[in-house]
Design an enzyme around this catalytic site. Sequence first.
Site, PDB file in Angstrom:
ATOM      1  N   GLY A 133       7.088   1.627   6.081  1.00  0.00           N
ATOM      2  CA  GLY A 133       5.760   1.883   5.464  1.00  0.00           C
ATOM      3  C   GLY A 133       5.724   2.836   4.536  1.00  0.00           C
ATOM      4  O   GLY A 133       5.053   2.720   3.467  1.00  0.00           O
ATOM      5  N   ASP A 134       6.812   3.709   4.565  1.00  0.00           N
ATOM      6  CA  ASP A 134       6.918   4.601   3.351  1.00  0.00           C
ATOM      7  C   ASP A 134       7.408   4.087   2.173  1.00  0.00           C
ATOM      8  O   ASP A 134       7.078   4.332   0.970  1.00  0.00           O
ATOM      9  CB  ASP A 134       7.923   5.829   4.125  1.00  0.00           C
TER      10      ASP A 134
END
Length: 309
Positions: free
Chosen positions: A251-252
């Site tokens: 996600g990052d």
Amino acid sequence: MILTVTLNPAVDKTYRTGELFCGRVNRMRSVTNMPGGKGINVSRILRQYGRPVTATGFLGGFPGKWIEERLCEQGIRSAFVETGEETRSSMNIIADNGYVTEILEPGPTIREEWLTELLNRYEWLAEEAEAVVLSGSAAPGVPEDIYARLIRIASDKGKKVFLDTSGVLLAEGIRQKPFLIKPNRQELEYVIGHGLKTLEELKEAACLLREGGIELVVVSLGRKGMLLAGDDGCMYAAAPKVKTENTVGCGDSAVASMVMSCMDGLPQEEILRRATAVSAANASTFESGNVPQELAERLYQEIAVQRLD
């Protein structure tokens, strides 16, 4: 310069083992230590792509100094507030049978004077930045409206704010209309207040948040890909198939990709394709927050975007 904020960083310890057993001695085959926390992961990926980054938040004790040293080695400018308590550790245990277990410490309790120092520092850091990324959880003692306050400060200075968090922090932050949010399905359900089972329901929820004043709503769906709602409509990209080693940091990676794409003025379809490719490439590596760029580019060529209008 891109400013990232990590309010509850950690030393990320990733272990490898054959199988994890509760209530028994478990001997790990290997361990890797990395600076962690969602904003720090975003910072590391941005630096991999050559973008100038300043990271702020809270760090303390020997673990905090260790994180700061590692960030400086990677060319990330450190502007953290030093606390009187040690930065936490987070453990990610990857077993050969496919199970991944995360053990997350709560982090130190943040005092009022440390919070005041951060807000004062953030004022001039946001002034210098072209974009601001607010990611992850907040340490104990940090008020639930902290991201809302940080969004308001940056927005008043005309900066784009990218928000990736959950629960009350996300709900409060949305009220200040950041430029982009990236909830997953569960986080979006929390904000909307009911379950979202189908792609059509996810699309309607994302469009509803856009009507509230958020320019881009990106919903991460793990192995199923991503959905984006923006001025150009609503679109979906299925995740390309890769051999998954570690999903921590995917996600990052997507957030970092979206920041770069938005700063480069790319069309929204391209923003979605690149974020999906970078996220999938990150999953192919054992080290979280690490993107094999050649693989990401190859996956990008394979991704097709489906319009949902």
